[in-house]
Write a protein that holds these residues in place. Structure first.
Motif, PDB file in Angstrom:
ATOM      1  N   LEU A   1      55.386   2.212  15.215  1.00 59.85           N
ATOM      2  CA  LEU A   1      54.370   2.576  16.211  1.00 59.85           C
ATOM      3  C   LEU A   1      53.055   2.972  15.549  1.00 59.85           C
ATOM      4  CD1 LEU A   1      56.517   4.696  18.708  1.00 59.85           C
ATOM      5  CD2 LEU A   1      55.902   2.285  18.872  1.00 59.85           C
ATOM      6  N   MET A   2      53.048   3.111  14.235  1.00 61.60           N
ATOM      7  CA  MET A   2      51.816   3.501  13.538  1.00 61.60           C
ATOM      8  C   MET A   2      50.649   2.548  13.817  1.00 61.60           C
ATOM      9  SD  MET A   2      51.946   6.359  11.781  1.00 61.60           S
ATOM     10  CE  MET A   2      51.136   6.364  10.175  1.00 61.60           C
ATOM     11  N   PRO A   3      50.886   1.232  13.957  1.00 58.39           N
ATOM     12  CA  PRO A   3      49.757   0.341  14.255  1.00 58.39           C
ATOM     13  C   PRO A   3      49.112   0.586  15.616  1.00 58.39           C
ATOM     14  CG  PRO A   3      51.553  -0.909  13.284  1.00 58.39           C
ATOM     15  CD  PRO A   3      52.100   0.447  13.605  1.00 58.39           C
ATOM     16  N   LEU A   4      49.723   1.381  16.476  1.00 55.62           N
ATOM     17  CA  LEU A   4      49.052   1.759  17.716  1.00 55.62           C
ATOM     18  C   LEU A   4      47.849   2.658  17.440  1.00 55.62           C
ATOM     19  CD1 LEU A   4      52.047   2.621  20.086  1.00 55.62           C
ATOM     20  CD2 LEU A   4      50.774   0.477  19.945  1.00 55.62           C
ATOM     21  N   LEU A   5      47.907   3.350  16.315  1.00 58.62           N
ATOM     22  CA  LEU A   5      46.855   4.313  15.971  1.00 58.62           C
ATOM     23  C   LEU A   5      45.964   3.849  14.824  1.00 58.62           C
ATOM     24  CD1 LEU A   5      48.989   7.571  16.056  1.00 58.62           C
ATOM     25  CD2 LEU A   5      47.059   7.095  17.548  1.00 58.62           C
ATOM     26  N   PHE A   6      46.532   3.064  13.906  1.00 57.50           N
ATOM     27  CA  PHE A   6      45.821   2.754  12.674  1.00 57.50           C
ATOM     28  C   PHE A   6      45.778   1.254  12.421  1.00 57.50           C
ATOM     29  CE2 PHE A   6      47.948   6.897  12.018  1.00 57.50           C
ATOM     30  CZ  PHE A   6      46.814   7.691  11.885  1.00 57.50           C
ATOM     31  N   SER A   7      44.673   0.801  11.846  1.00 59.84           N
ATOM     32  CA  SER A   7      44.571  -0.593  11.412  1.00 59.84           C
ATOM     33  C   SER A   7      45.332  -0.767  10.106  1.00 59.84           C
ATOM     34  CB  SER A   7      43.102  -0.966  11.202  1.00 59.84           C
ATOM     35  OG  SER A   7      42.586  -0.281  10.055  1.00 59.84           O
ATOM     36  N   GLU A   8      45.517  -2.034   9.695  1.00 54.80           N
ATOM     37  CA  GLU A   8      46.170  -2.281   8.408  1.00 54.80           C
ATOM     38  C   GLU A   8      45.388  -1.655   7.261  1.00 54.80           C
ATOM     39  OE1 GLU A   8      47.169  -6.295   7.558  1.00 54.80           O
ATOM     40  OE2 GLU A   8      48.509  -6.518   9.273  1.00 54.80           O
ATOM     41  N   THR A   9      44.062  -1.665   7.371  1.00 57.18           N
ATOM     42  CA  THR A   9      43.234  -1.044   6.322  1.00 57.18           C
ATOM     43  C   THR A   9      43.456   0.454   6.277  1.00 57.18           C
ATOM     44  OG1 THR A   9      41.558  -2.766   6.580  1.00 57.18           O
ATOM     45  CG2 THR A   9      40.884  -0.732   5.477  1.00 57.18           C
ATOM     46  N   ASP A  10      43.531   1.084   7.446  1.00 54.93           N
ATOM     47  CA  ASP A  10      43.809   2.530   7.505  1.00 54.93           C
ATOM     48  C   ASP A  10      45.120   2.838   6.790  1.00 54.93           C
ATOM     49  OD1 ASP A  10      41.579   2.824   9.158  1.00 54.93           O
ATOM     50  OD2 ASP A  10      42.770   2.724  10.999  1.00 54.93           O
ATOM     51  N   ILE A  11      46.159   2.065   7.134  1.00 56.47           N
ATOM     52  CA  ILE A  11      47.485   2.311   6.565  1.00 56.47           C
ATOM     53  C   ILE A  11      47.487   2.048   5.071  1.00 56.47           C
ATOM     54  CG2 ILE A  11      49.875   1.492   6.569  1.00 56.47           C
ATOM     55  CD1 ILE A  11      49.583   1.144   9.624  1.00 56.47           C
ATOM     56  N   ASP A  12      46.768   1.026   4.628  1.00 58.11           N
ATOM     57  CA  ASP A  12      46.705   0.737   3.194  1.00 58.11           C
ATOM     58  C   ASP A  12      46.052   1.884   2.425  1.00 58.11           C
ATOM     59  OD1 ASP A  12      47.970  -1.686   3.430  1.00 58.11           O
ATOM     60  OD2 ASP A  12      46.126  -2.880   3.466  1.00 58.11           O
ATOM     61  N   VAL A  13      45.019   2.494   3.004  1.00 59.18           N
ATOM     62  CA  VAL A  13      44.374   3.638   2.346  1.00 59.18           C
ATOM     63  C   VAL A  13      45.361   4.798   2.224  1.00 59.18           C
ATOM     64  CG1 VAL A  13      42.604   5.413   2.602  1.00 59.18           C
ATOM     65  CG2 VAL A  13      42.027   3.013   2.997  1.00 59.18           C
ATOM     66  N   MET A  14      46.106   5.077   3.288  1.00 58.30           N
ATOM     67  CA  MET A  14      47.094   6.160   3.234  1.00 58.30           C
ATOM     68  C   MET A  14      48.188   5.856   2.219  1.00 58.30           C
ATOM     69  SD  MET A  14      47.461   7.570   7.145  1.00 58.30           S
ATOM     70  CE  MET A  14      47.431   6.018   8.036  1.00 58.30           C
ATOM     71  N   LYS A  15      48.620   4.607   2.176  1.00 56.75           N
ATOM     72  CA  LYS A  15      49.628   4.221   1.190  1.00 56.75           C
ATOM     73  C   LYS A  15      49.112   4.409  -0.239  1.00 56.75           C
ATOM     74  CE  LYS A  15      52.466   0.804   3.632  1.00 56.75           C
ATOM     75  NZ  LYS A  15      52.847  -0.636   3.676  1.00 56.75           N
ATOM     76  N   SER A  16      47.828   4.119  -0.448  1.00 58.55           N
ATOM     77  CA  SER A  16      47.272   4.277  -1.799  1.00 58.55           C
ATOM     78  C   SER A  16      47.309   5.735  -2.242  1.00 58.55           C
ATOM     79  CB  SER A  16      45.844   3.727  -1.853  1.00 58.55           C
ATOM     80  OG  SER A  16      44.938   4.560  -1.146  1.00 58.55           O
ATOM     81  N   LEU A  17      47.127   6.656  -1.299  1.00 58.22           N
ATOM     82  CA  LEU A  17      47.232   8.078  -1.621  1.00 58.22           C
ATOM     83  C   LEU A  17      48.670   8.437  -1.973  1.00 58.22           C
ATOM     84  CD1 LEU A  17      44.919   9.532   1.163  1.00 58.22           C
ATOM     85  CD2 LEU A  17      44.431   9.437  -1.278  1.00 58.22           C
ATOM     86  N   ARG A  18      49.606   7.945  -1.162  1.00 56.23           N
ATOM     87  CA  ARG A  18      51.018   8.179  -1.498  1.00 56.23           C
ATOM     88  C   ARG A  18      51.340   7.624  -2.871  1.00 56.23           C
ATOM     89  NH1 ARG A  18      55.154   4.237   1.084  1.00 56.23           N
ATOM     90  NH2 ARG A  18      54.009   2.985  -0.458  1.00 56.23           N
ATOM     91  N   ASP A  19      50.876   6.405  -3.162  1.00 53.58           N
ATOM     92  CA  ASP A  19      51.227   5.741  -4.414  1.00 53.58           C
ATOM     93  C   ASP A  19      50.653   6.450  -5.637  1.00 53.58           C
ATOM     94  OD1 ASP A  19      52.564   3.913  -2.885  1.00 53.58           O
ATOM     95  OD2 ASP A  19      51.033   2.345  -3.052  1.00 53.58           O
TER      96      ASP A  19
END
Length: 478
Positions: free
Chosen positions: A424-442
């Motif tokens: 359901l995350m794509p209801l709130l965030f674009s793929e770019t948004d999610i990629d930025v968050m993933k980069s922080l996790r990584d």
């Protein structure tokens, strides 16, 4: 090195009783309070930061995932092992290390139960504000991981507003410290960044939290309504009048009757809805606010407004609220609790939508929620032994969350994303948004061995790939 060899090494270091790997033992850790399950490969019980560091370092060296777990009261699958690996249980790291009365701080291990901290602090005239409904069982480490809330965080904020410092074990086993005992330290707010990261950034082994002074005066009111709409509109009007209660909780008729039958807390059996309203502070201010709340409730057609006459009556009313979800368990073999958030002004129409979902999917849905901050908790009743019911329940939950997003809300207020809501995350965030968050996790967890396959969708896809994203309310995008 296979997991079995790592388990042998951990038994030597932690002790033979500190590591489980028998299938019958592992089944006890395959679930939390949500609906998803996953069997771990092993379960370890550390008693120190050094133990946690050793476990994580060994796991990292051999590509084995590690999932931190508190009391298992989470509702989004955050403490479940999706691909085996080691579940790290903190029940033996449960000491309150220090209570600094003068500076109003406490330092605790992650396995400290939320209520135990407040009870220890109460001896000094202090308490810990975040108080989830599972307060008697949930742990501070889990509260930090999920950024938990509770009824009394309307005025004081959720867990992140009360965390000052953290000791963490990172994905390679190294130990770091973020924040401290004072507010607003220099540099990035990494303690704030970690809080709510659901075990995907690091594992907390020590936590410094703020404590608040116990209030001089408390007023607890129960407003009773013959129509759900009147109760919901009262929440809107209280907000419009600039009144900020410390708690503002709402029950619908099905919930309050179920709660009253189980707890005998004093709720009316024939009402359509009730609001549990609490005010605290200086005596004069509380009395002024109580009068203003009474005026609002009467103006919104409240049938009656009761005020708890003493601490015993107040405790009984809160006993009903804190045990509400346990009481709902009397109505069906299982229930699926959602956690969407909407602007307070959208509560009336959101309740109407939940009623519509109940009728469309043929499922009963009692409602009890943190009305003051719009955090909705519909509990969708079902029988998990029936695959068709289970399918409808998950679809109904996604429909409700998609509606929350469509009116300006979000998909979680305090339960987290976990494995439950990743698609359901794509209801709130674009793929770019999610990629930025993933980069922080990584940056902290480069191989995603700490609590893998949580928070983020496991594959790239557009919003149209989920049933929720096809919700009519979202057809024009966000």
């Amino acid at each position: 090195m296979p997991l079995a060899d790592v388990v042998r090494q951990l038994r030597k270091a932690l002790g033979p009783e500190a590591v489980l790997d028998r299938p019958e033992d592992l089944l006890l850790y395959e679930y939390d309070a949500g609906v998803d399950t996953g069997v771990p490969g092993a379960v370890a019980f550390p008693t120190s930061t050094e133990h946690v560091s050793l476990i994580v370092r060994l796991a990292s060296q051999h590509g084995i995932s590690v999932v931190p777990r508190g009391a298992g009261t989470g509702l989004s699958g955050g403490a479940i092992a999706r691909n085996g690996g080691i579940v790290l249980v903190f029940s033996r790291m449960n000491r309150i290390l220090a209570i600094d009365v003068v500076n109003r701080r406490a330092e605790v291990q992650p396995g400290v139960v939320n209520l135990d901290l407040s009870e220890a602090a109460a001896k000094h005239g202090l308490y810990f504000a975040p108080d989830p409904s599972s307060q008697k069982a949930c742990t501070i480490g889990g509260n930090v991981a999920e950024n938990s809330g509770g009824p009394h965080t309307l005025a004081y904020g959720v867990t992140v507003n009360h965390v000052c410092g953290l000791e963490l074990v990172l994905a390679d086993g190294s130990v770091v410290r973020f924040g401290g005992r004072v507010n607003d330290g220099p540099g990035y707010d990494l303690a704030g960044f970690f809080t709510g990261s659901e075990g995907t950034i690091g594992i907390a082994t020590r936590i410094v939290v703020k404590l608040l002074p116990l209030p001089e005066s408390i007023a607890t009111l129960l407003a009773i309504f013959d129509r759900v709409e009147d109760g919901a509109n009262t929440v809107v009007e209280i907000t419009r009048q600039g009144i900020t209660p410390t708690a503002l909780e709402m029950f619908d008729g099905l919930t309050l009757r179920t709660v009253e039958e189980a707890t005998h807390a004093g709720y009316p059996m024939d009402a359509a809805a009730v609001l549990l309203i609490e005010l605290e502070g200086l005596r004069e201010a509380v009395e002024e606010q109580a009068g203003a709340v009474l005026t609002v409730c009467n103006g919104q057609r409240a049938r009656e407004v009761r005020r708890a006459k003493d601490q015993a009556e107040r405790a009984l009313l809160w006993k009903g609220r804190k045990n509400a979800f346990a009481c709902i368990g009397r109505l069906a073999p299982a229930y699926y609790t959602q956690d969407g958030v909407v602007p307070r002004t959208k509560i009336p129409q959101t309740l109407a939508h939940i009623h519509n979902v109940s009728e469309r999917f043929g499922l009963r849905i009692p409602n009890i929620f943190h009305a003051g901050d719009g955090n909705m908790h519909p509990a969708i009743l079902f029988d998990p032994r029936d695959p068709e019911q289970r399918r409808r329940v998950v679809e109904a939950g996604a429909d409700i969350l998609a509606y929350c997003v469509s009116v300006g809300g979000t998909i979680t207020g305090e339960h987290g994303i976990g494995m439950e809501k990743i698609n359901l995350m794509p209801l709130l965030f674009s793929e770019t948004d999610i990629d930025v968050m993933k980069s922080l996790r990584d940056a902290f967890n480069p191989n995603s061995l700490l609590n893998p396959q949580k928070i983020f969708p496991t594959t790239k896809f557009c919003r149209e790939t989920t049933g929720a994203s096809r919700h009519p309310a979202l057809k024009d995008g966000l």
